[in-house]
Design a protein around this motif. Structure first.
Motif, PDB file in Angstrom:
ATOM      1  N   GLY A  18      56.676 109.213  54.695  1.00 14.28           N
ATOM      2  CA  GLY A  18      55.256 108.854  54.770  1.00 14.28           C
ATOM      3  C   GLY A  18      54.811 108.028  53.584  1.00 14.28           C
ATOM      4  O   GLY A  18      55.565 107.197  53.091  1.00 14.28           O
ATOM      5  N   GLY A  19      53.575 108.223  53.133  1.00 17.81           N
ATOM      6  CA  GLY A  19      53.052 107.484  51.979  1.00 17.81           C
ATOM      7  C   GLY A  19      52.465 106.138  52.355  1.00 17.81           C
ATOM      8  O   GLY A  19      52.404 105.763  53.526  1.00 17.81           O
ATOM      9  N   THR A  20      52.067 105.404  51.341  1.00 18.16           N
ATOM     10  CA  THR A  20      51.449 104.081  51.541  1.00 18.16           C
ATOM     11  C   THR A  20      52.436 103.072  52.089  1.00 18.16           C
ATOM     12  O   THR A  20      52.053 102.160  52.821  1.00 18.16           O
ATOM     13  N   ILE A  21      53.690 103.228  51.763  1.00 18.99           N
ATOM     14  CA  ILE A  21      54.703 102.298  52.280  1.00 18.99           C
ATOM     15  C   ILE A  21      54.712 102.340  53.812  1.00 18.99           C
ATOM     16  O   ILE A  21      55.078 101.365  54.461  1.00 18.99           O
ATOM     17  N   THR A  33      41.903 100.885  50.474  1.00 16.06           N
ATOM     18  CA  THR A  33      41.276 101.757  51.468  1.00 16.06           C
ATOM     19  C   THR A  33      42.073 101.648  52.765  1.00 16.06           C
ATOM     20  O   THR A  33      42.086 100.603  53.406  1.00 16.06           O
ATOM     21  N   TYR A  34      42.785 102.696  53.097  1.00 15.98           N
ATOM     22  CA  TYR A  34      43.691 102.648  54.247  1.00 15.98           C
ATOM     23  C   TYR A  34      44.159 104.070  54.516  1.00 15.98           C
ATOM     24  O   TYR A  34      43.863 104.991  53.745  1.00 15.98           O
ATOM     25  N   GLN A  35      44.893 104.241  55.583  1.00 19.62           N
ATOM     26  CA  GLN A  35      45.496 105.551  55.850  1.00 19.62           C
ATOM     27  C   GLN A  35      46.983 105.504  55.524  1.00 19.62           C
ATOM     28  O   GLN A  35      47.701 104.601  55.987  1.00 19.62           O
ATOM     29  N   ALA A  36      47.428 106.468  54.743  1.00 17.74           N
ATOM     30  CA  ALA A  36      48.867 106.572  54.432  1.00 17.74           C
ATOM     31  C   ALA A  36      49.586 107.194  55.625  1.00 17.74           C
ATOM     32  O   ALA A  36      48.950 107.788  56.512  1.00 17.74           O
ATOM     33  N   ALA A  37      50.917 107.040  55.662  1.00 18.90           N
ATOM     34  CA  ALA A  37      51.772 107.755  56.632  1.00 18.90           C
ATOM     35  C   ALA A  37      51.388 107.485  58.086  1.00 18.90           C
ATOM     36  O   ALA A  37      51.120 108.400  58.857  1.00 18.90           O
ATOM     37  N   ILE A  65      53.832 112.258  56.018  1.00 22.12           N
ATOM     38  CA  ILE A  65      52.657 112.774  55.312  1.00 22.12           C
ATOM     39  C   ILE A  65      52.363 111.965  54.044  1.00 22.12           C
ATOM     40  O   ILE A  65      53.200 111.199  53.572  1.00 22.12           O
ATOM     41  N   ALA A  66      51.171 112.175  53.533  1.00 21.95           N
ATOM     42  CA  ALA A  66      50.825 111.644  52.213  1.00 21.95           C
ATOM     43  C   ALA A  66      51.433 112.604  51.192  1.00 21.95           C
ATOM     44  O   ALA A  66      51.419 113.827  51.378  1.00 21.95           O
ATOM     45  N   SER A  67      51.980 112.059  50.120  1.00 20.47           N
ATOM     46  CA  SER A  67      52.862 112.881  49.281  1.00 20.47           C
ATOM     47  C   SER A  67      52.132 113.961  48.489  1.00 20.47           C
ATOM     48  O   SER A  67      52.750 114.929  48.043  1.00 20.47           O
ATOM     49  N   GLU A  68      50.804 113.841  48.331  1.00 15.86           N
ATOM     50  CA  GLU A  68      50.067 114.914  47.645  1.00 15.86           C
ATOM     51  C   GLU A  68      50.105 116.203  48.458  1.00 15.86           C
ATOM     52  O   GLU A  68      49.812 117.287  47.938  1.00 15.86           O
ATOM     53  N   SER A  69      50.484 116.098  49.752  1.00 15.37           N
ATOM     54  CA  SER A  69      50.534 117.289  50.608  1.00 15.37           C
ATOM     55  C   SER A  69      51.943 117.854  50.766  1.00 15.37           C
ATOM     56  O   SER A  69      52.151 118.795  51.540  1.00 15.37           O
ATOM     57  N   HIS A  98      58.593 107.208  50.366  1.00 16.51           N
ATOM     58  CA  HIS A  98      57.807 108.354  49.893  1.00 16.51           C
ATOM     59  C   HIS A  98      56.444 107.873  49.396  1.00 16.51           C
ATOM     60  O   HIS A  98      56.342 106.776  48.831  1.00 16.51           O
ATOM     61  N   GLY A  99      55.432 108.681  49.555  1.00 17.46           N
ATOM     62  CA  GLY A  99      54.146 108.408  48.909  1.00 17.46           C
ATOM     63  C   GLY A  99      54.330 108.398  47.410  1.00 17.46           C
ATOM     64  O   GLY A  99      55.199 109.093  46.875  1.00 17.46           O
ATOM     65  N   THR A 100      53.516 107.633  46.717  1.00 17.62           N
ATOM     66  CA  THR A 100      53.762 107.481  45.279  1.00 17.62           C
ATOM     67  C   THR A 100      53.150 108.599  44.434  1.00 17.62           C
ATOM     68  O   THR A 100      53.523 108.767  43.280  1.00 17.62           O
ATOM     69  N   ASP A 101      52.215 109.367  45.013  1.00 12.35           N
ATOM     70  CA  ASP A 101      51.504 110.354  44.187  1.00 12.35           C
ATOM     71  C   ASP A 101      52.427 111.443  43.628  1.00 12.35           C
ATOM     72  O   ASP A 101      52.255 111.881  42.492  1.00 12.35           O
ATOM     73  N   THR A 102      53.377 111.900  44.412  1.00 15.65           N
ATOM     74  CA  THR A 102      54.319 112.919  43.915  1.00 15.65           C
ATOM     75  C   THR A 102      55.766 112.427  43.972  1.00 15.65           C
ATOM     76  O   THR A 102      56.700 113.215  43.920  1.00 15.65           O
ATOM     77  N   GLY A 124      58.508 103.689  47.131  1.00 19.64           N
ATOM     78  CA  GLY A 124      57.195 103.725  47.775  1.00 19.64           C
ATOM     79  C   GLY A 124      56.528 102.382  47.606  1.00 19.64           C
ATOM     80  O   GLY A 124      57.183 101.381  47.283  1.00 19.64           O
ATOM     81  N   SER A 125      55.243 102.326  47.835  1.00 20.50           N
ATOM     82  CA  SER A 125      54.503 101.094  47.585  1.00 20.50           C
ATOM     83  C   SER A 125      53.087 101.446  47.176  1.00 20.50           C
ATOM     84  O   SER A 125      52.615 102.561  47.408  1.00 20.50           O
ATOM     85  N   MET A 126      52.426 100.499  46.574  1.00 23.39           N
ATOM     86  CA  MET A 126      51.049 100.714  46.125  1.00 23.39           C
ATOM     87  C   MET A 126      50.047 100.137  47.118  1.00 23.39           C
ATOM     88  O   MET A 126      48.882 100.492  47.086  1.00 23.39           O
ATOM     89  N   ARG A 127      50.503  99.206  47.955  1.00 27.56           N
ATOM     90  CA  ARG A 127      49.625  98.620  48.971  1.00 27.56           C
ATOM     91  C   ARG A 127      50.241  98.851  50.342  1.00 27.56           C
ATOM     92  O   ARG A 127      51.469  98.776  50.488  1.00 27.56           O
ATOM     93  N   SER A 172      57.348 107.986  35.992  1.00 27.28           N
ATOM     94  CA  SER A 172      56.117 108.677  36.334  1.00 27.28           C
ATOM     95  C   SER A 172      55.073 107.657  36.791  1.00 27.28           C
ATOM     96  O   SER A 172      55.045 106.533  36.293  1.00 27.28           O
ATOM     97  N   LYS A 173      54.247 108.061  37.757  1.00 25.79           N
ATOM     98  CA  LYS A 173      53.146 107.179  38.173  1.00 25.79           C
ATOM     99  C   LYS A 173      52.123 107.172  37.051  1.00 25.79           C
ATOM    100  O   LYS A 173      51.520 108.186  36.745  1.00 25.79           O
ATOM    101  N   SER A 174      51.939 106.025  36.427  1.00 27.87           N
ATOM    102  CA  SER A 174      51.138 105.960  35.215  1.00 27.87           C
ATOM    103  C   SER A 174      49.869 105.153  35.408  1.00 27.87           C
ATOM    104  O   SER A 174      48.985 105.155  34.550  1.00 27.87           O
TER     105      SER A 174
END
Ligand SMILES: NC(=O)CC[C@H](N)C(=O)O
Length: 337
Positions: A18-21, A33-37, A65-69, A98-102, A124-127, A172-174
């Motif tokens: 999942g994730g933004t990618i 502003t978008y939906q991940a996964a 899923i979005a990686s924060e979950s 993978h989502g970038t948050d985790t 992952g990706s940021m956009r 780390s995501k910085s």
């Protein structure tokens, strides 16, 4: 002729989570502003036809899923699938989208528990792919390039973002929003440019084949939680987390992992009741916590996380506590991994 090229190419499996990618926005202007996964792994692969020049690629959707979950159970499920694939003779490398948050947590987890020298690359990706200047295509292309390269073997779990090859332990995501989001206090291990990798450093810490941990022997992870240090902090969160069953608490401390005088007594008490107390620092990049500096760790029987940020310290504590409940052993593990 085509069959011949296919034989020469590495076999790479892309495990999608999942994730933004895999995200999608309403318009090309929606970079934030978008939906991940949203997109399945087949669409991700079809979106980068050039992958076929690098490797024989196939995909599997492990979750969406979005990686924060992502939960501990999700980590175990992914880790076990990676181990199965790594054992297969038909697999030369594994990429995980993978989502970038985790992402940094999953990459470190796999780095600790996968007993293989085959390349494992988390990306992952940021956009989202629907945005202008989307970064996912190139990041995925780079991930497959690194995963198919024999030079990537034995270097631990890797992360390819923004043309850099980073150690899954250190990265780390910085920064958020921006595409140069992933940084390591110790610098990238290399670069990947036009499908070719260029290496400059090797990790010094134990990982994968040299790790004492093995995903195949782990069926559950103990509860480890994080509480944040700041001015005027109280001990409420620490006590509540312990009461809720935490076996270890990561103190996301100020500066050197310092602990407020309002919190110290609660942490001493919790340690006496069997909860492990692990001091880390929440400074951005470059936290460096030493034993008995700021706090008497020997006297309190606490552990220090050294350079691991709080979320990485949580991962190592969970993995370590599948094997030991001894604070001295835990400290050894925090120095070595
Ligand atoms: N850039 C991203 O991947 C963030 C999207 C989402 N929060 C996730 O981590 O999955």
């Amino acid at each position: 002729k085509e069959a011949e090229t296919q034989q020469k190419l590495a076999n790479v499996v892309i495990l999608a989570t999942g994730g933004t990618i895999a995200g999608a926005g309403a318009s090309a202007a929606n970079s934030a502003t978008y939906q991940a996964a949203k997109l399945g792994v087949d669409k991700l692969i079809a979106g980068v036809p050039e992958l076929a020049d690098l490797a024989n690629v196939r995909g599997e959707q492990v979750m969406q899923i979005a990686s924060e979950s992502i939960s501990n159970d999700d980590l175990l499920k992914l880790g076990k699938r990676v181990a199965e694939l790594a054992e297969s003779k038909d697999v030369d490398g594994i990429v995980i989208t993978h989502g970038t948050d985790t992402l940094e947590e999953t990459a470190y987890f796999l780095n600790l528990v996968e007993k293989t020298d085959k390349p494992i690359v988390v990306v992952g990706s940021m956009r989202p792919g629907t945005a202008m200047s989307a970064d996912g295509m190139l990041n995925l292309y780079n991930a497959v390039a690194v995963a198919s390269d024999k030079q990537s073997r034995g270097k631990g779990v890797l992360v390819t973002m923004n043309d850099e090859i980073q150690s899954g332990r250190d990265v780390s995501k910085s920064v958020n929003i921006k595409t140069e989001a992933f940084k390591s206090a110790w610098g990238p291990m290399g670069m990947v440019v036009e499908g070719k990798s260029y290496w400059f450093r090797l990790p010094a810490k134990r990982h994968t084949v040299n790790s004492e941990f093995d995903i195949k022997q782990i069926s559950s992870l103990p509860q480890v939680d994080i509480a944040y240090g700041y001015g005027n902090v109280t001990d409420t969160a620490y006590k509540a987390l312990a009461q809720n069953g935490a076996k270890a608490l990561i103190h996301a401390g100020t500066g050197n992992g310092s602990v407020s005088s309002r919190v110290v007594p609660a942490l001493q008490e919790l340690r006496k009741n069997g909860v492990q107390i692990i001091r880390s620092s929440h400074v951005n990049q470059g936290g460096f916590v030493l034993r008995n500096a700021e706090q008497p760790d020997d006297k309190n029987d606490w552990v220090v996380a050294h350079d691991l940020n709080p979320q990485k310290a949580r991962i190592l504590a969970m993995v370590a506590m599948t094997r030991t409940q001894d604070s001295k052993e835990l400290q050894r593990i925090f120095w070595e991994y």
